[in-house]
Design a protein around this motif. Structure first.
Motif, short mmCIF file in Angstrom:
data_model
loop_
_atom_site.label_atom_id
_atom_site.label_comp_id
_atom_site.label_asym_id
_atom_site.label_seq_id
_atom_site.Cartn_x
_atom_site.Cartn_y
_atom_site.Cartn_z
N MET A 96 1.02 -1.28 -0.18
CA MET A 96 -0.08 -0.06 -0.16
C MET A 96 0.96 1.12 0.04
N GLU A 97 0.64 2.22 -0.87
CA GLU A 97 1.24 3.44 -1.06
C GLU A 97 1.01 4.41 0.25
N SER A 98 2.19 5.28 0.48
CA SER A 98 2.08 6.15 1.71
C SER A 98 1.20 7.06 1.04
N PRO A 99 0.91 8.12 2.14
CA PRO A 99 -0.05 9.26 1.49
C PRO A 99 0.63 10.00 0.77
N GLU A 100 1.96 10.43 1.09
CA GLU A 100 2.98 11.21 0.24
C GLU A 100 3.17 10.90 -1.20
N GLN A 101 3.03 9.38 -1.29
CA GLN A 101 3.22 8.99 -2.78
C GLN A 101 2.03 8.66 -3.74
N GLU A 102 1.00 8.90 -2.80
CA GLU A 102 -0.26 8.46 -3.52
C GLU A 102 -0.62 9.52 -4.89
N LEU A 103 -0.62 8.81 -5.98
CA LEU A 103 -0.93 9.52 -7.14
C LEU A 103 -2.33 9.50 -7.74
N TYR A 104 -2.88 10.65 -8.13
CA TYR A 104 -4.11 10.68 -8.76
C TYR A 104 -4.19 10.94 -10.25
N SER A 105 -4.97 10.37 -10.95
CA SER A 105 -5.11 10.61 -12.48
C SER A 105 -5.98 12.04 -12.56
N VAL A 106 -5.94 12.45 -14.09
CA VAL A 106 -6.69 13.83 -14.07
C VAL A 106 -8.27 13.57 -14.18
N GLY A 107 -8.52 12.35 -14.48
CA GLY A 107 -10.07 12.06 -14.24
C GLY A 107 -10.42 12.06 -12.65
N GLU A 108 -9.62 11.37 -11.96
CA GLU A 108 -9.89 11.33 -10.40
C GLU A 108 -9.98 12.67 -9.88
N VAL A 109 -8.93 13.44 -10.29
CA VAL A 109 -9.00 15.01 -9.63
C VAL A 109 -10.27 15.68 -10.11
N ALA A 110 -10.49 15.51 -11.55
CA ALA A 110 -11.70 16.34 -12.02
C ALA A 110 -12.81 15.65 -11.23
N GLU A 111 -12.92 14.68 -11.08
CA GLU A 111 -14.08 14.00 -10.35
C GLU A 111 -14.27 14.76 -8.80
N ARG A 112 -13.18 14.64 -8.22
CA ARG A 112 -13.10 15.14 -6.81
C ARG A 112 -13.47 16.62 -6.70
N LEU A 113 -13.31 17.30 -7.54
CA LEU A 113 -13.22 18.79 -7.76
C LEU A 113 -14.67 19.08 -8.32
N GLY A 114 -15.34 18.32 -9.27
CA GLY A 114 -16.47 18.59 -9.92
C GLY A 114 -16.11 19.38 -11.18
N LEU A 115 -14.93 19.30 -11.83
CA LEU A 115 -14.70 19.82 -12.84
C LEU A 115 -14.55 18.66 -14.14
N HIS A 116 -14.40 19.23 -15.24
CA HIS A 116 -14.40 18.57 -16.65
C HIS A 116 -12.84 18.11 -16.58
N VAL A 117 -12.65 17.07 -17.11
CA VAL A 117 -11.09 16.52 -17.33
C VAL A 117 -10.32 17.47 -17.99
N ARG A 118 -10.84 18.27 -19.08
CA ARG A 118 -10.15 19.18 -20.03
C ARG A 118 -9.92 20.33 -18.78
N THR A 119 -10.46 20.55 -18.26
CA THR A 119 -10.18 21.78 -16.99
C THR A 119 -9.04 21.66 -16.38
N VAL A 120 -8.99 20.19 -15.94
CA VAL A 120 -8.06 19.82 -14.98
C VAL A 120 -6.76 19.68 -15.87
N ARG A 121 -6.82 19.26 -17.07
CA ARG A 121 -5.65 19.31 -17.92
C ARG A 121 -4.87 20.71 -18.26
N ASN A 122 -5.84 21.40 -18.71
CA ASN A 122 -5.42 22.98 -18.56
C ASN A 122 -4.79 23.68 -17.60
#
Length: 167
Positions: free
Chosen positions: A1-27
């Motif tokens: 299991m990864e430590s919290p410091e090394q935990e990585l999110y995909s652009v899609g996961e970040v977009a979902e957590r923030l309620g944004l479109h994937v393109r917005t996160v990529r921008n």
């Protein structure tokens, strides 16, 4: 299991957590607002970088560091009916000049225009801070006044002014 410091999110996961479109996160990544590493063809965002984007920094945690300021971005779509190619070109030129003249904003104003000749319809997409976007909307409203000469004869309303719709 990864430590919290090394935990990585995909652009899609970040977009979902923030309620944004994937393109917005990529921008955000491309603009440098969100740090990310590229692994293969995909970006990965560390938990620390995600938290830096989503929370204010406590000045006591990092002496000498400036606190992160909140960010407000407005996206607006303006639809204008009964606008011929010449009027669309004039309006587009006016808006491009207005966007380039904005100097005091931290974030650049982004304007895109699309004109559908068959329907005599123009759409304008505006992305920027709230005050600058409001100024551009006031400019559009002023330019679309009754004696502007931008609207086509066949699509004009009964009073000769045409009709602008904001979506």
């Amino acid at each position: 299991m990864e430590s919290p410091e090394q935990e990585l999110y995909s652009v899609g996961e970040v977009a979902e957590r923030l309620g944004l479109h994937v393109r917005t996160v990529r921008n955000y990544v491309r603009d440098g607002r969100l740090k990310a590493v590229r692994i293969g063809k995909q970006y990965r965002i560390s938990r620390a970088d995600f938290e830096a984007l989503t929370s204010r920094q406590d000045p006591e945690d990092a002496p000498g560091a400036e606190p992160v300021r909140g960010h407000v971005e407005v996206s607006s779509i303006v639809r204008i009916d009964a606008l011929g190619p010449a009027g669309a070109e004039r309006l587009s030129t006016c808006l491009t000049a207005a966007a380039q003249s904005v100097r005091d904003s931290r974030e650049p104003l982004r304007i895109q225009t699309v004109h559908d000749k068959e329907r005599a319809r123009m759409k304008i997409v505006i992305l920027g801070d709230a005050a600058t976007t409001a100024d551009v909307l006031h400019l559009i409203d002023g330019v679309l006044g009754p004696d502007n000469g931008l609207f086509t004869e066949s699509g004009a309303s009964s009073d000769g002014t045409g009709e602008a719709h904001r979506a």
